[in-house]
Scaffold this active site. Structure first.
Site, PDB file in Angstrom:
ATOM      1  N   ARG A  53       3.670   0.025  -6.572  1.00 36.81           N
ATOM      2  CA  ARG A  53       3.580  -0.897  -5.440  1.00 36.81           C
ATOM      3  C   ARG A  53       2.441  -1.896  -5.616  1.00 36.81           C
ATOM      4  O   ARG A  53       2.447  -2.948  -4.973  1.00 36.81           O
ATOM      5  CB  ARG A  53       3.339  -0.103  -4.148  1.00 36.81           C
ATOM      6  CG  ARG A  53       4.541   0.702  -3.695  1.00 36.81           C
ATOM      7  CD  ARG A  53       4.165   1.665  -2.591  1.00 36.81           C
ATOM      8  NE  ARG A  53       5.363   2.177  -1.923  1.00 36.81           N
ATOM      9  CZ  ARG A  53       5.766   1.797  -0.712  1.00 36.81           C
ATOM     10  NH1 ARG A  53       5.070   0.909  -0.047  1.00 36.81           N
ATOM     11  NH2 ARG A  53       6.857   2.283  -0.188  1.00 36.81           N
TER      12      ARG A  53
ATOM     13  N   TRP B   2      -3.957  -2.335  -1.173  1.00 32.51           N
ATOM     14  CA  TRP B   2      -3.875  -3.682  -1.742  1.00 32.51           C
ATOM     15  C   TRP B   2      -4.590  -4.598  -0.764  1.00 32.51           C
ATOM     16  O   TRP B   2      -4.161  -4.761   0.373  1.00 32.51           O
ATOM     17  CB  TRP B   2      -2.415  -4.086  -1.926  1.00 32.51           C
ATOM     18  CG  TRP B   2      -2.198  -5.311  -2.745  1.00 32.51           C
ATOM     19  CD1 TRP B   2      -2.132  -5.402  -4.104  1.00 32.51           C
ATOM     20  CD2 TRP B   2      -1.984  -6.649  -2.252  1.00 32.51           C
ATOM     21  NE1 TRP B   2      -1.889  -6.696  -4.487  1.00 32.51           N
ATOM     22  CE2 TRP B   2      -1.801  -7.487  -3.367  1.00 32.51           C
ATOM     23  CE3 TRP B   2      -1.946  -7.206  -0.980  1.00 32.51           C
ATOM     24  CZ2 TRP B   2      -1.565  -8.855  -3.261  1.00 32.51           C
ATOM     25  CZ3 TRP B   2      -1.716  -8.583  -0.860  1.00 32.51           C
ATOM     26  CH2 TRP B   2      -1.527  -9.379  -1.994  1.00 32.51           C
TER      27      TRP B   2
ATOM     28  N   CYS C  89       0.832  -1.201   0.000  1.00 31.90           N
ATOM     29  CA  CYS C  89       0.000   0.000   0.000  1.00 31.90           C
ATOM     30  C   CYS C  89       0.869   1.253   0.000  1.00 31.90           C
ATOM     31  O   CYS C  89       2.030   1.224   0.399  1.00 31.90           O
ATOM     32  CB  CYS C  89      -0.901   0.016   1.226  1.00 31.90           C
ATOM     33  SG  CYS C  89      -1.810  -1.509   1.503  1.00 31.90           S
TER      34      CYS C  89
ATOM     35  N   GLU D   9       3.686 -13.990 -13.885  1.00 29.36           N
ATOM     36  CA  GLU D   9       3.363 -12.703 -13.286  1.00 29.36           C
ATOM     37  C   GLU D   9       2.588 -11.795 -14.219  1.00 29.36           C
ATOM     38  O   GLU D   9       1.621 -11.151 -13.814  1.00 29.36           O
ATOM     39  CB  GLU D   9       4.651 -11.984 -12.847  1.00 29.36           C
ATOM     40  CG  GLU D   9       5.290 -12.524 -11.594  1.00 29.36           C
ATOM     41  CD  GLU D   9       6.551 -11.774 -11.242  1.00 29.36           C
ATOM     42  OE1 GLU D   9       6.715 -11.409 -10.065  1.00 29.36           O
ATOM     43  OE2 GLU D   9       7.391 -11.541 -12.142  1.00 29.36           O
TER      44      GLU D   9
ATOM     45  N   ASN E  10      -0.845   0.996   6.289  1.00 35.13           N
ATOM     46  CA  ASN E  10      -0.175  -0.013   5.478  1.00 35.13           C
ATOM     47  C   ASN E  10       0.303  -1.096   6.420  1.00 35.13           C
ATOM     48  O   ASN E  10       0.988  -0.813   7.400  1.00 35.13           O
ATOM     49  CB  ASN E  10       1.015   0.613   4.738  1.00 35.13           C
ATOM     50  CG  ASN E  10       1.769  -0.408   3.902  1.00 35.13           C
ATOM     51  OD1 ASN E  10       1.288  -1.506   3.677  1.00 35.13           O
ATOM     52  ND2 ASN E  10       2.954  -0.028   3.452  1.00 35.13           N
ATOM     53  N   GLY E  11      -0.037  -2.361   6.133  1.00 36.53           N
ATOM     54  CA  GLY E  11       0.398  -3.458   6.982  1.00 36.53           C
ATOM     55  C   GLY E  11      -0.778  -4.311   7.411  1.00 36.53           C
ATOM     56  O   GLY E  11      -1.851  -4.294   6.801  1.00 36.53           O
TER      57      GLY E  11
ATOM     58  N   HIS F 183      11.807 -37.400 -14.020  1.00 34.30           N
ATOM     59  CA  HIS F 183      11.342 -37.818 -12.705  1.00 34.30           C
ATOM     60  C   HIS F 183       9.915 -37.355 -12.418  1.00 34.30           C
ATOM     61  O   HIS F 183       9.530 -37.204 -11.256  1.00 34.30           O
ATOM     62  CB  HIS F 183      12.296 -37.314 -11.630  1.00 34.30           C
ATOM     63  CG  HIS F 183      13.665 -37.900 -11.735  1.00 34.30           C
ATOM     64  ND1 HIS F 183      13.943 -39.199 -11.394  1.00 34.30           N
ATOM     65  CD2 HIS F 183      14.827 -37.371 -12.195  1.00 34.30           C
ATOM     66  CE1 HIS F 183      15.225 -39.451 -11.610  1.00 34.30           C
ATOM     67  NE2 HIS F 183      15.780 -38.354 -12.103  1.00 34.30           N
TER      68      HIS F 183
ATOM     69  N   GLU G 144      13.150 -18.287 -12.965  1.00 34.17           N
ATOM     70  CA  GLU G 144      12.857 -16.857 -13.116  1.00 34.17           C
ATOM     71  C   GLU G 144      12.038 -16.602 -14.374  1.00 34.17           C
ATOM     72  O   GLU G 144      11.099 -15.786 -14.364  1.00 34.17           O
ATOM     73  CB  GLU G 144      14.164 -16.070 -13.143  1.00 34.17           C
ATOM     74  CG  GLU G 144      14.051 -14.612 -13.542  1.00 34.17           C
ATOM     75  CD  GLU G 144      13.208 -13.773 -12.599  1.00 34.17           C
ATOM     76  OE1 GLU G 144      12.954 -12.596 -12.934  1.00 34.17           O
ATOM     77  OE2 GLU G 144      12.784 -14.270 -11.528  1.00 34.17           O
TER      78      GLU G 144
ATOM     79  N   LYS H 280       4.378  -4.545  -5.589  1.00 33.12           N
ATOM     80  CA  LYS H 280       5.827  -4.432  -5.781  1.00 33.12           C
ATOM     81  C   LYS H 280       6.581  -4.703  -4.499  1.00 33.12           C
ATOM     82  O   LYS H 280       7.561  -5.430  -4.483  1.00 33.12           O
ATOM     83  CB  LYS H 280       6.150  -3.017  -6.292  1.00 33.12           C
ATOM     84  CG  LYS H 280       7.628  -2.784  -6.589  1.00 33.12           C
ATOM     85  CD  LYS H 280       8.096  -3.619  -7.758  1.00 33.12           C
ATOM     86  CE  LYS H 280       9.506  -3.287  -8.177  1.00 33.12           C
ATOM     87  NZ  LYS H 280       9.994  -4.221  -9.199  1.00 33.12           N
TER      88      LYS H 280
ATOM     89  N   LYS I 100       8.336 -14.865 -14.436  1.00 33.60           N
ATOM     90  CA  LYS I 100       8.007 -13.667 -15.212  1.00 33.60           C
ATOM     91  C   LYS I 100       6.772 -13.908 -16.073  1.00 33.60           C
ATOM     92  O   LYS I 100       5.894 -13.057 -16.172  1.00 33.60           O
ATOM     93  CB  LYS I 100       9.196 -13.275 -16.111  1.00 33.60           C
ATOM     94  CG  LYS I 100      10.318 -12.585 -15.390  1.00 33.60           C
ATOM     95  CD  LYS I 100       9.911 -11.189 -14.926  1.00 33.60           C
ATOM     96  CE  LYS I 100      10.785 -10.729 -13.802  1.00 33.60           C
ATOM     97  NZ  LYS I 100      10.500 -11.363 -12.498  1.00 33.60           N
TER      98      LYS I 100
END
Length: 607
Positions: free
Chosen positions: A27, A74, A2, A486, A98-99, A502, A479, A602, A483
């Site tokens: 963010r 958020w 946030c 996301e 925020n939190g 496997h 990675e 973010k 990406k």
């Protein structure tokens, strides 16, 4: 995640509050709101969705006033609706937070037993009512906040404005960042210096547990024991132009293309070219005595840590433990005395990673941090600060921060090897030479952007995509898959190439593209063998390799992406570029929100 901004100003603040929120859009958020004070009234405007919705609301229902607070939310507790959006208000005050307040249920029950009506589903609203109750009982604003803060469990950054005190803001932080900014006859609060960059460069970073009483002329800071303290005022250096895309379509695209420059800048701060040596910032301990490294990180930073494990063990012969930050403390890890605990974070505020850092510090570990924000909480608590110099990264999906992290970690691995006696002077010079070739290698990789864009329509229809790699290319496969997930919302997984047989090979059919990262070298033939196993079962291969690798194995692939011929040391830095670009172009083809993908933030400042 946030974003918070507050202004005690000399002129109307609503537009500047919204602009501050815009600078924190990176963010991630799903609702937004502002509250100002005008003629003895709290004027609150909130909207679900993007800032444009809030701006429309303000256009039809302005919020006059020269003091105010604003917030991008958020959602954690409660759906992303206007009713749950911040600021939350009572008759006496408005609050943004925020939190997460971990004990909000018991606090909420206490308030409801008194007959108080809470309008939202959030944890944040209980704080507004607790402070308001103290005010109703005759407490001054500062005394009311002081009484409530000890009752809150969890992480928070809070800003509160009081209806009957139109020249006063109170802020507090525990676990989430908050900064104070100083202007000419104005004072500001913000989640970070970037949000305040157009308003001021004079910044004070609140320390853990601090709370602050702000007027137009001053900020009085108290620590967790309510003792008045002085915190230094610094020049933030945050650029008011840092959130401009320039000629690029998206911030992510811009940041991918900034990588040659920022990686060169980062390496320049760790390499002395005059004598081709690696030089770290000053610190007060002997690296040669380090017995074990514990690396803790989340997401993309964790994949940088995985690459670093290969480097630290190969070059410095130093054993490395890796942990995802959200799991680290909960397995009661064994930390060997004399160990280095290394934490990697773009923001330096990631809640899980910061909590792990403090756990390691309490266990007597030497603390190193690789961060992109040298004024962050992690940076301030480190024994060894290793900044990445990537500059502000606005796109939620990390790109340039990742490659700069790799650059720092490669330099650190070489330095550890020298200090521990496993790398000669000549070998160090060779490593430095190859590191300095990384920016040119990234540039050469970027030259194939159009080729990668042409492949994107072949990948975009897929429901599932696999990425394969061996050695340091395995973290790059992870990675690449992250990406793609996301920003394109395609299910993707990364695997070590040898692990396909496997179990995961059962997923292969002619509808599953398989992205193979295989630079020519000692592991190339084994990777190609795994690739052929995939091809034999109908998998469609996209091979990312250098000219020699493509000549040897490129025939019969769905597509190939040619990379420059680079030394294995810097291959992970260079090969990050094609997986970034492929994800980017697939997302563009699918029409998703590249810079602010759904459900993501973010800076994850809650556990």
């Amino acid at each position: 995640m946030c974003g918070i901004i507050g202004i005690v100003g000399r002129e109307p603040v609503a537009a500047r509050l919204v602009e501050g929120l815009r600078r924190m859009e990176y963010r991630g958020y799903d609702s937004a709101g502002v509250c100002t004070i005008d003629q003895g009234a709290l004027i609150r405007r909130r909207a679900e969705g993007k800032l444009a919705r809030l701006e429309e609301e303000l256009e039809h229902n302005p919020a006059p006033g020269i003091i105010g607070i604003a917030h991008t939310r958020w959602a954690t507790h409660g759906a992303p609706t206007a009713r749950n959006a911040h600021p939350h208000a009572t008759e006496h005050l408005a609050l943004v937070h925020n939190g997460i307040i971990e004990n909000y249920k018991e606090l909420r029950a206490e308030l409801q037993e008194e007959g108080r009506q809470l309008e939202s589903e959030t944890d944040s609203e209980v704080v507004a009512h607790l402070v308001s109750r103290e005010v109703e009982q005759g407490a001054a604003p500062a005394d009311a906040v002081q009484a409530v803060l000890p009752r809150l469990r969890g992480a928070f950054a809070i800003a509160i404005t009081f209806r009957d005190h139109p020249d006063l803001l109170i802020g507090a932080r525990r676990g989430s960042p908050l900064v104070v900014g100083f202007g000419e006859g104005e004072t500001f609060l913000g989640s970070d210096a970037l949000a305040l960059a157009p308003l001021t460069q004079r910044i004070t970073y609140l320390e853990e547990g601090d709370w602050v009483v702000i007027s137009r002329s001053e900020a009085v800071i108290f620590d967790e024991q309510n003792r008045q303290v002085d915190r230094p005022v610094t020049q933030s250096g945050a650029s008011a132009a840092a959130i401009e895309k320039g000629n690029y379509r998206h911030f992510m695209q811009k940041e991918i293309y900034e990588q040659p420059t920022v990686v060169a800048q980062t390496l320049g701060s760790y390499i002395r070219q005059a004598d081709s040596t690696v030089a770290l910032p000053q610190f007060d301990f002997d690296l040669s005595t380090i017995k074990r490294v514990t690396i803790v990180a989340c997401g993309t930073s964790f994949y940088a840590a995985m690459v670093a494990k290969y480097w630290f063990e190969r070059f410095a012969r130093l054993p490395v433990d890796l942990d995802v930050a959200s799991e680290f403390r909960y397995r009661d890890p064994v930390l060997e005395q004399g160990g280095l605990a290394l934490f990697i974070s773009q923001s330096g505020e990631t809640a899980d990673t910061l909590a792990a850092l403090r756990h390691c510090k309490a266990q007597g570990q030497t603390i190193g941090v690789v961060v992109n924000v040298p004024t962050s909480s992690m940076a301030r608590e480190a024994d060894l600060l290793l900044p990445t110099h990537a500059g502000p990264e606005i796109g939620v999906a990390s790109t340039k921060a990742f490659t700069c992290q790799l650059a720092v970690l490669a330099a650190l691995a070489a330095h550890l090897a020298v200090k521990r006696g496993y790398m000669s002077r000549a070998e160090e010079q060779e490593v430095v030479r190859h590191l300095l070739e990384a920016p040119a290698g990234i540039n050469a990789a970027l030259d194939h952007d159009d080729d990668i864009a042409a492949i994107a329509p072949l990948i975009a229809p897929a429901r599932d995509v696999l990425y394969l790699g061996r050695g340091p290319d395995y973290p790059l496969a992870l990675e690449g898959a992250l990406k793609l997930k996301e920003i394109s919302y395609i299910h993707a997984e990364g695997y070590a190439s040898g692990e396909m047989k496997h179990g995961p090979i059962a997923l292969i059919d002619d509808n599953v593209p398989v992205i193979v990262l295989a630079p020519s070298g000692p592991l190339f033939e084994k990777t190609v063998s795994n690739m052929e196993e995939v091809r034999a079962r109908g998998g469609k291969i996209v091979l990312i390799s250098d000219a020699a690798g493509l000549a040897a194995a490129g025939e019969g692939c769905l597509a190939t992406i040619q990379m420059p011929d680079v030394h294995p040391l810097i291959a992970p830095i260079v090969y990050a570029v094609p997986v970034q670009l492929l994800a980017y172009h697939v997302a563009v083809v699918k029409g998703t929100d590249v810079d602010q993908p759904r459900n993501l933030a973010k800076s994850v400042t809650v556990e």
